[in-house]
Design an enzyme around this catalytic site. Structure first.
Site, mmCIF file in Angstrom:
data_model
loop_
_atom_site.group_PDB
_atom_site.id
_atom_site.type_symbol
_atom_site.label_atom_id
_atom_site.label_comp_id
_atom_site.label_asym_id
_atom_site.label_seq_id
_atom_site.Cartn_x
_atom_site.Cartn_y
_atom_site.Cartn_z
ATOM 1 N N SER A 1 47.553 44.334 -8.835
ATOM 2 C CA SER A 1 47.945 45.304 -7.813
ATOM 3 C C SER A 1 48.432 46.634 -8.365
ATOM 4 C CB SER A 1 49.012 44.718 -6.870
ATOM 5 O OG SER A 1 48.516 43.548 -6.240
ATOM 6 N N GLY B 1 43.588 43.068 -13.767
ATOM 7 C CA GLY B 1 44.050 41.997 -12.883
ATOM 8 C C GLY B 1 43.572 42.158 -11.444
ATOM 9 N N HIS B 2 43.908 41.171 -10.633
ATOM 10 C CA HIS B 2 43.461 41.151 -9.238
ATOM 11 C C HIS B 2 44.110 42.268 -8.431
ATOM 12 C CE1 HIS B 2 47.068 38.641 -9.476
ATOM 13 N NE2 HIS B 2 47.302 38.931 -8.224
ATOM 14 N N ASN B 3 43.345 42.822 -7.518
ATOM 15 C CA ASN B 3 43.798 43.857 -6.588
ATOM 16 C C ASN B 3 44.039 45.209 -7.247
ATOM 17 O OD1 ASN B 3 43.888 41.759 -4.735
ATOM 18 N ND2 ASN B 3 46.093 41.484 -4.912
ATOM 19 N N ARG C 1 38.761 39.307 -9.550
ATOM 20 C CA ARG C 1 38.570 39.597 -8.136
ATOM 21 C C ARG C 1 39.923 39.828 -7.450
ATOM 22 N NH1 ARG C 1 34.339 37.148 -6.095
ATOM 23 N NH2 ARG C 1 33.131 36.348 -7.811
#
Lengths: 356, 356, 356
Positions: free
Chosen positions: A283, A263-265, A242
């Site tokens: 990111s 990974g996140h973002n 998330r």
């Protein structure tokens, strides 16, 4: 071994595939098979001349052949010809596919929260758990042991294989496929030290300063979820985290292989291909139609441009321009990498000649 | 989409975060949000000037800003200022986090062996299995489909997400978090040939001798378990193997990302960070506060010193000193690696000049 | 912590291991232990002189020692001597292993389709699902949450740990072991563009042509299954994909570690060792007794010869001859790689001397 056999004539098959036929097209076949394993009721698939020997050794009466093949000389009674045999495989394997066992309705052992909604025609398998407020689209097939967290939303015609985990508040479009044990919506890996930590120190100075030790990690929680477009497929054991404040995003048409980490973002565009064991750090942004070969790593915050191709096992540490082909660790333009590799292989001799 | 909204005034929030506020601190917010997605009831998070444009485009009345930002010029009515915005994110996301759906008590579909003990206030979700003799601490939240093997012990305040596997006799401290489908306590990968095998031959002589072929593998069973300290987190799909004679160990405060492999007999110190897809081979030892970047591999029996930082995608084949920063495959000191990489990129021209 | 203790005299143990004993062989032991952790009822395992200090610090009366060790000087009352201590570990750990909790019979919470067949003496654990037409051999132990798809076949004496997924029509031999959450029989990752796509363009020309963008991917379905021989072990979280027309194959005696990916149509020979996080891309062929170190990647359609050894973290992009030892990315012969690495480390100085 029991299989769901579908008998189809070569003429019907040629029409379904949009290809040309030759010979006795009234022959019916029940299976697509490797030339060496094909019997008289099978359509052998021989997409290139390298299969000619296998064809002669097998028992097929008919085959899908490479353009220009002499089907009579190969001992066949009929043949289909595709200008691009690999593309014909898509329709051919769809014709003969084995849909998984997924009878309509909710299996008695499943637990569906009363506040969840399940679309018409759906199949909810043994030991499936559907959390409160979750919404599952029409004709979804959710196989054994899968779980869908609270308030998640999955579109029409989804296929979740056994053991898939869809986390809370995740939103997924139509025609989604998740292979066994895939995980959509784990928490992001995000920790922060109260003062400057070891990694910041290493990045800034190349060394870990004595006052920059990671003596404590505070957890940054993931408030976001995961948002996935239409026609996405995610492989067995792959994990998608998330986002922190906003959602991690995967665009429509993107296909992700097994054991891939997102990974996140992260934002992944449309129609990308991510091969097995790829890892995309937090990111990072991957453009539309990009291809990441097996085991590619992409560092955090890096951008990979539209239509870029990253060769297998590469480590992408900086931005990749659109349509670039890169390779290596750190990844560089393929042409430069090839010159470098050739030079390196000559290097021992050169050094021998020059002395140390 | 329903969410558990918590309304908090900026003055209360400033106090909770230990940061300064400016402007109308009576404004109440219900969410932390990306500047571009923030509405009038959200606190926009803009940790650096790069978010200024997004802030102006969004609808936030208040924001967490970088030190020195001119909040009025950004069109805001109030602002919070953190000297280290990323660290403030820890408390901020904790304030607004979405705890998973985990009502207290044992779900009717769960199976808890009568000889297991469950601490007060725990939540045992749908289809959870708790084996004989297992002991689960107070307030644990064990989500759907997780399993805890016989005689395992898990401390207080644990959170096991869906599908987590905790093997028999594994011992885990307090405040443990395991993301979906993580596996703690699979058997070690340990096989031995009756006579010298291919790998021993290759290591000793650089070649596989004709009398050193791996014609049979005898299995070395894992008698040990896994022992994990307090405040450890393990990512989705990660796997931690048991030890052969003693336990595989993970120290307190260590955080492990997704799809990480920890081999048998490995000892990992306290407060380490292991990023996604790291692999640590059998009997390796990782010191306290070490950081292993994404996809790092550590060879068996190798030691990585306290506070060392290993860059992403590196392959560690020999010991790493404390506080060293290493990179490459095989991993070497970062400074030497950078000189080598620069030299390599000049190499093709050099060879062109010198002839082959 | 309760354990199933088996008390055995050193003389019986010596016989079981086929090793020599010395001293008071009437001493009985209940456990094999690390020298530092061993008590008076344990057999300390000290396979080399490096354990001498730990032995003296521990409380063992007896030990398994390296050849030629002076057991009296080490403070022991008895000792066992193995010419190859590591090999003796196989029998020793088998003697003292902890078999998982798996009572005979079908757990009341399990769902076994009426058309499935389960062999005599099998244990079917909590929440296990066995699909229609599946056949499970004698004495199989299928632990909690595992699932076996329709028409799959698993031989005698299998051990499926928690959460293992065996897909439909997969066929597995005898004595199979699968660690938790392993996935056998996900679909292959196989997509094709209607016209020439980005990867084909990059391979042929080194660039992505403007008319070769991946604007659409058609799915090639997996009609095949997975066929696995006898005595195979597959690690936690590993994934093995089905073949397209024929079966993906894993030969007898092959052992696969955690988080390994085996692509569609791959053929792996007998008695291979694949260490953690290895990835083998579609249609690759691995010969008998090959060893792939941790994190090795093998490109699609490549052949790795019998008895080849590929060092950890290598990327195999072209065929590897039998008995070769290769390393690097791209992988080359170990000797050449070592010369190249030595030359590279000298390179900065050389370039400094020659100027750019």
């Amino acid at each position: 071994m029991p299989q769901n056999l579908r008998r189809i004539t070569l003429s019907d098959l040629a029409r379904a595939l949009g290809v040309e036929g030759a010979g006795d097209l009234s022959i019916a076949v029940v299976r697509a098979a490797h030339p060496a394993e094909a019997g008289p009721e099978d359509l052998a698939v021989a997409a290139s001349p390298s299969y000619a020997e296998a064809l002669k050794g097998g028992g097929a009466r008919a085959a899908l052949l490479w353009p220009g093949a002499d089907w009579r000389a190969l001992g066949l009674e009929a043949a289909l010809f595709a200008p691009r045999p690999r593309y014909a495989m898509a329709a051919l394997t769809q014709t003969f596919q084995h849909p998984p066992h997924a009878p309509e309705g909710v299996h008695p052992s499943a637990v569906v929260d009363p506040s969840a909604s399940i679309g018409p025609g759906a199949s909810i398998g043994p030991f499936v758990w559907i959390g409160p407020g979750a919404r599952i689209g029409a004709r979804a097939r959710i196989l054994a042991h899968a779980s869908v967290g609270a308030d998640a939303r999955i579109g029409d015609d989804a296929l979740l294989h056994a053991g898939v985990r869809v986390g809370e508040r995740v939103r997924i479009g139509d025609r989604f496929i998740a292979q066994p044990n895939a995980v959509i919506g784990g928490d992001g890996f995000s920790f922060v030290t109260p003062e400057k930590g070891a990694v910041e120190s290493a990045r800034q100075t190349g060394a870990v300063a004595a006052d920059a030790l990671n003596t404590h990690h505070a957890r940054i929680h993931s408030l976001g979820a995961v948002r996935i477009g239409d026609d996405v497929e995610i492989g067995a054991g792959s994990t998608v985290d998330r986002g922190t404040l906003t959602d991690t995003r995967i665009g429509s048409g993107t296909k992700i292989d097994n054991l891939v980490q997102i990974g996140h973002n992260v934002e992944i565009g449309e129609n990308c291909l991510l091969c097995a064991q790829v890892g995309v750090a937090g990111s990072a942004r991957i453009g539309d139609r990009a291809v990441l070969g097996g085991k590619v790593g992409v560092a955090d915050h890096v951008r990979v441009g539209h239509d870029a191709v990253v060769a297998a096992s590469s480590g992408v540490g900086s931005n990749v321009p659109p349509r670039a082909v890169v390779i290596g660790s750190p990844a560089i333009a393929r042409d430069e990498w090839m010159r470098m590799m050739m030079a390196m292989r000559r290097l021992p001799r050169l050094i021998g000649r020059l002395g140390k």
